[in-house]
Every structure is written in structure tokens, then in C-alpha cells.
Design a protein around this motif. Structure first.
Motif, PDB file in Angstrom:
ATOM      1  N   ASP A  24       0.826  -1.207   0.000  1.00  0.00           N
ATOM      2  CA  ASP A  24       0.000   0.000   0.000  1.00  0.00           C
ATOM      3  C   ASP A  24       0.861   1.257   0.000  1.00  0.00           C
ATOM      4  O   ASP A  24       0.625   2.175  -0.770  1.00  0.00           O
ATOM      5  CB  ASP A  24      -0.914   0.019   1.238  1.00  0.00           C
ATOM      6  N   VAL A  25       1.821   1.308   0.894  1.00  0.00           N
ATOM      7  CA  VAL A  25       2.657   2.491   1.040  1.00  0.00           C
ATOM      8  C   VAL A  25       4.119   2.061   1.118  1.00  0.00           C
ATOM      9  O   VAL A  25       4.524   1.394   2.068  1.00  0.00           O
ATOM     10  CB  VAL A  25       2.283   3.289   2.312  1.00  0.00           C
ATOM     11  N   GLU A  26       4.894   2.422   0.109  1.00  0.00           N
ATOM     12  CA  GLU A  26       6.330   2.154   0.092  1.00  0.00           C
ATOM     13  C   GLU A  26       7.060   3.487   0.202  1.00  0.00           C
ATOM     14  O   GLU A  26       6.952   4.333  -0.703  1.00  0.00           O
ATOM     15  CB  GLU A  26       6.734   1.436  -1.197  1.00  0.00           C
ATOM     16  N   LEU A  27       7.776   3.686   1.286  1.00  0.00           N
ATOM     17  CA  LEU A  27       8.440   4.958   1.538  1.00  0.00           C
ATOM     18  C   LEU A  27       9.956   4.786   1.589  1.00  0.00           C
ATOM     19  O   LEU A  27      10.453   3.719   1.944  1.00  0.00           O
ATOM     20  CB  LEU A  27       7.948   5.568   2.856  1.00  0.00           C
ATOM     21  N   ILE A  59       2.450  -0.060   5.706  1.00  0.00           N
ATOM     22  CA  ILE A  59       3.487   0.938   5.457  1.00  0.00           C
ATOM     23  C   ILE A  59       4.853   0.275   5.579  1.00  0.00           C
ATOM     24  O   ILE A  59       5.213  -0.234   6.649  1.00  0.00           O
ATOM     25  CB  ILE A  59       3.387   2.115   6.450  1.00  0.00           C
ATOM     26  N   ASN A  60       5.592   0.275   4.498  1.00  0.00           N
ATOM     27  CA  ASN A  60       6.944  -0.269   4.497  1.00  0.00           C
ATOM     28  C   ASN A  60       7.925   0.865   4.192  1.00  0.00           C
ATOM     29  O   ASN A  60       7.744   1.611   3.228  1.00  0.00           O
ATOM     30  CB  ASN A  60       7.100  -1.376   3.451  1.00  0.00           C
ATOM     31  N   ILE A  61       8.952   0.995   5.023  1.00  0.00           N
ATOM     32  CA  ILE A  61       9.925   2.068   4.855  1.00  0.00           C
ATOM     33  C   ILE A  61      11.295   1.457   4.592  1.00  0.00           C
ATOM     34  O   ILE A  61      11.809   0.687   5.405  1.00  0.00           O
ATOM     35  CB  ILE A  61       9.979   2.970   6.099  1.00  0.00           C
ATOM     36  N   THR A  62      11.882   1.790   3.464  1.00  0.00           N
ATOM     37  CA  THR A  62      13.229   1.346   3.120  1.00  0.00           C
ATOM     38  C   THR A  62      14.222   2.428   3.507  1.00  0.00           C
ATOM     39  O   THR A  62      14.028   3.604   3.177  1.00  0.00           O
ATOM     40  CB  THR A  62      13.345   1.047   1.617  1.00  0.00           C
ATOM     41  N   ILE A  63      15.273   2.026   4.204  1.00  0.00           N
ATOM     42  CA  ILE A  63      16.270   2.972   4.706  1.00  0.00           C
ATOM     43  C   ILE A  63      17.439   3.060   3.730  1.00  0.00           C
ATOM     44  O   ILE A  63      18.000   2.042   3.306  1.00  0.00           O
ATOM     45  CB  ILE A  63      16.778   2.526   6.089  1.00  0.00           C
ATOM     46  N   PHE A  64      17.812   4.291   3.398  1.00  0.00           N
ATOM     47  CA  PHE A  64      18.977   4.552   2.544  1.00  0.00           C
ATOM     48  C   PHE A  64      19.992   5.342   3.371  1.00  0.00           C
ATOM     49  O   PHE A  64      19.847   6.555   3.559  1.00  0.00           O
ATOM     50  CB  PHE A  64      18.574   5.345   1.303  1.00  0.00           C
ATOM     51  N   PRO A  65      21.032   4.667   3.899  1.00  0.00           N
ATOM     52  CA  PRO A  65      22.007   5.342   4.760  1.00  0.00           C
ATOM     53  C   PRO A  65      23.154   5.973   3.976  1.00  0.00           C
ATOM     54  O   PRO A  65      23.216   5.886   2.736  1.00  0.00           O
ATOM     55  CB  PRO A  65      22.524   4.181   5.614  1.00  0.00           C
ATOM     56  N   GLU A 247      -6.182   6.277   7.848  1.00  0.00           N
ATOM     57  CA  GLU A 247      -5.683   5.362   8.874  1.00  0.00           C
ATOM     58  C   GLU A 247      -4.148   5.292   8.861  1.00  0.00           C
ATOM     59  O   GLU A 247      -3.513   5.121   9.910  1.00  0.00           O
ATOM     60  CB  GLU A 247      -6.283   3.963   8.706  1.00  0.00           C
ATOM     61  N   ASP A 248      -3.560   5.448   7.678  1.00  0.00           N
ATOM     62  CA  ASP A 248      -2.095   5.432   7.592  1.00  0.00           C
ATOM     63  C   ASP A 248      -1.503   6.757   8.071  1.00  0.00           C
ATOM     64  O   ASP A 248      -0.443   6.781   8.707  1.00  0.00           O
ATOM     65  CB  ASP A 248      -1.649   5.142   6.165  1.00  0.00           C
ATOM     66  N   ARG A 249      -2.194   7.842   7.784  1.00  0.00           N
ATOM     67  CA  ARG A 249      -1.744   9.139   8.282  1.00  0.00           C
ATOM     68  C   ARG A 249      -1.772   9.151   9.809  1.00  0.00           C
ATOM     69  O   ARG A 249      -0.893   9.723  10.452  1.00  0.00           O
ATOM     70  CB  ARG A 249      -2.617  10.252   7.700  1.00  0.00           C
ATOM     71  N   GLN A 250      -2.764   8.483  10.386  1.00  0.00           N
ATOM     72  CA  GLN A 250      -2.842   8.418  11.847  1.00  0.00           C
ATOM     73  C   GLN A 250      -1.669   7.635  12.429  1.00  0.00           C
ATOM     74  O   GLN A 250      -1.126   7.994  13.474  1.00  0.00           O
ATOM     75  CB  GLN A 250      -4.160   7.763  12.280  1.00  0.00           C
ATOM     76  N   VAL A 251      -1.266   6.576  11.741  1.00  0.00           N
ATOM     77  CA  VAL A 251      -0.098   5.802  12.194  1.00  0.00           C
ATOM     78  C   VAL A 251       1.139   6.694  12.219  1.00  0.00           C
ATOM     79  O   VAL A 251       1.920   6.687  13.182  1.00  0.00           O
ATOM     80  CB  VAL A 251       0.133   4.572  11.287  1.00  0.00           C
TER      81      VAL A 251
END
Length: 338
Positions: A24-27, A59-65, A247-251
């Protein structure tokens, strides 16, 4: 055959819906320290995992260091422009751009990183709407107070005269110049090289990051006092945030709170403080505790920074006296005023 086809279509539809839900949400979250740094392992990763769990995996968040998506000073603009959806930003990397928040950079105010994180969030959240209105402010992440680490011993402000110092941020650069030194402006990942090449004689840095970045081989003298904080933020792209389902904005909102600022900062604060004891115990390092009189000299030397900050804020049409009083009050309330 008709029953089999309907069953197959139903299964395909279920898989399609499930796949859509899983993605749904890839960040993308960008930062500029090594992936092994406590900022990532003790702050960013737990925050990202908590969001994933709270959204039931939506919501999945990929980290780019390590500056993979852009240089450290560019991270505010990267959030604004959508180069990354979330960025770990040091406002002090851009001198004069965020005059209100630069108050947090003036030395001899915050005594610790944990409670100060929550205090800073309480103080700055409404002010972020004034000078950071083109991004979504999320949370604040100061390190435990850092200090001055140098190749030769520094005890009092006059010792800075003639030195080249890599400052943590723009306000510390101004302080170095005020004391007769010259500031060497390089991001944290490039600080060791500046010291090794002799471009810099000293650095303002948190305790354990001296070891993390390999700077312990270059600086052998350390001033034992809560000198300053460098206070980073997590910022979100507004278009991404506004486009989330309610609902995702609330998270996300639930993870952009004063409590989360403190939780996000606690592991790193403890880790940084541990470096102080390493240096005290090391025969290769000299840790000097200033006397009350010497601390008084440092405080007195920093007063022009406060006056200059007030003028900068006044020029932006804001009330510096109230903002300063609110800042001190927020630190006092959470027992984090030096």
C-alpha cells in the motif's frame, strides 16, 4: 469447469488485493551516517519497525544510509522536493536558514539528550509551522551533549584563538569565529579526513561518535562538560503525507510525538555517553574537567550568540524573548537545563 474458473478468478482477485495491501505504502527514508551508527540501529530501525507493525504491514519504509540519495546538507530540500519521503535532517548544516531552531544549537543549555529531545519537541512543534512549513515536521533527535575534542589541550575559550575547528553546525561555527578560531565546514562523514590532513585542529562532536567515525586516532584531548547539542529531525514530504489514507496518516502521526522524540533519542544518547568513560579509562586520551571559574568563562563567551540569535529572530518578525523563555522553560520542565 465453470466452478473451477470462478474459484481461480476468486483466488486471483484475493492475491491481487493481498499484494496491493502488502505494498500500500512504500516509503524511502534517507540519512547520512553509516548503517551501523546508533542513529540507525537504535533510533531509525525501531521507529520504522513500529510503523510497520502499527499499520499491519501496510506501510513499508526502506532505509537509505550514508548519503546514498544525497549529501548531508541537502536533506531538508530532499524531503521538500520528494527525493526521499522521509529525511534525517540537521538544520544547522544550512547557516541562517532556520533562525528559530538554531537556538537549540547555542551551547550551555541542554544537559542531556533524552529528556531534552522531548523538551525540544514540545517547544518547537508549533514553531516548525513558521519556518519549516514546506515539510511535515515529525520528531527531534539530539545527541547527548557533545564537547570539544582536539589535538592539543583546550581548557578555556581563549585557547581556541588561532585554531581550525570543525564545528557541529552553523551556530558552533559562529562561536568558533567569535573566539578567534576558524571554522572548517565539513559534514560528519568527512570530519576524520579533515583532522588527519591537518585541515582541522579540533572538532565539536558527541563522545562515542569519536570512536564510531575513527576520530579517536586524531584527537587526544577532550573537554569534559555538556558543551552543546546538535539536534537533528525527521522530516516528511508533505505531498506524500497528505496523500496517505486517513488510517495510515494516523499511524504516522502516532509516531511523530514528543514521546517518540524521547524514545527515538534514548538509545543514541546512552551510546554517546558511553564514549566518555572509554576516553577516561584510556591511557591514550586526556579528559579535562573545567573548574567552575572556567565554566563561567565559557558561558560568558557564549552570550553574544544569544544576542545575535535574538536579532536574527526579530528580523523574521518573531518575538525572540518569548521564544527564548519558552525554550528555557521547556528544558527546565523536563530537568534537562544545564
Amino acid at each position: 469447469m465453470k466452478a473451477i474458473s470462478l474459484t481461480a478468478l476468486g483466488a486471483a482477485a484475493f492475491l491481487s488485493v493481498s499484494s496491493a495491501h502488502a505494498a500500500d505504502v512504500e516509503l524511502r527514508l534517507s540519512h547520512w551516517v553509516p548503517p551501523t551508527h546508533p542513529i540507525q540501529t537504535l533510533g531509525i530501525e525501531p521507529w520504522v519497525e513500529s510503523i510497520k507493525q502499527a499499520s499491519n504491514g501496510r506501510i513499508n519504509i526502506t532505509i537509505f544510509p550514508a548519503q546514498q540519495l544525497g549529501a548531508a546538507p541537502d536533506h531538508y530540500d530532499m524531503a521538500r522536493d520528494g527525493i526521499a519521503d522521509i529525511t534525517y535532517t540537521n538544520p544547522g548544516y544550512q547557516a541562517g536558514r532556520f533562525p528559530i531552531y538554531s537556538l537549540a544549537e547555542i551551547p550551555f543549555h541542554a544537559s542531556n539528550g533524552k529528556q531534552a529531545a522531548k523538551a525540544l519537541h514540545n517547544w518547537y512543534a508549533p514553531l516548525a509551522e513558521i519556518e519549516m512549513s514546506d515539510v511535515k515536521f515529525c520528531l527531534i533527535n539530539p545527541h547527548d551533549p557533545g564537547t570539544l575534542h582536539s589535538k592539543t589541550q583546550v581548557k578555556v575559550p581563549s585557547d581556541i584563538s588561532g585554531m581550525n575547528v570543525r564545528p557541529a553546525h552553523a551556530t558552533m561555527a559562529r562561536f568558533v569565529n567569535l573566539l578567534g578560531g576558524a571554522s572548517v565546514q565539513v559534514p560528519a562523514p568527512e570530519a576524520r579526513e579533515a583532522l588527519a590532513k591537518g585541515t582541522a585542529d579540533a572538532i565539536t562532536f558527541p563522545w562515542n561518535s569519536i570512536y564510531i567515525f575513527g576520530i579517536d586516532s586524531e584527537t587526544k584531548f577532550h573537554l569534559d562538560m555538556p558543551f552543546y547539542i546538535s539536534s537533528q529531525m525527521l522530516l516528511l514530504n508533505k505531498g506524500m503525507y497528505d496523500g496517505l489514507a486517513p488510517e495510515d496518516r494516523q499511524v504516522i502521526d502516532d509516531h511523530c510525538t514528543p514521546d517518540w522524540s524521547q524514545k527515538f533519542s534514548t538509545g543514541w544518547a546512552d551510546n554517546e555517553y558511553s564514549g566518555r568513560q572509554k576516553m577516561i579509562d584510556s591511557p591514550d586520551h586526556t579528559v579535562y574537567t573545567p573548574t567552575d571559574d572556567e565554566i563561567g568563562q565559557w558561558r560568558e563567551a557564549s552570550k553574544p550568540l544569544i544576542e545575535a540569535w535574538k536579532e536574527d529572530v526579530k528580523a523574521k518578525g518573531q518575538d525572540p524573548e518569548k521564544i527564548y523563555a519558552d525554550y528555557v522553560s521547556a528544558l527546565k520542565e523536563l530537568d534537562s537545563l544545564f
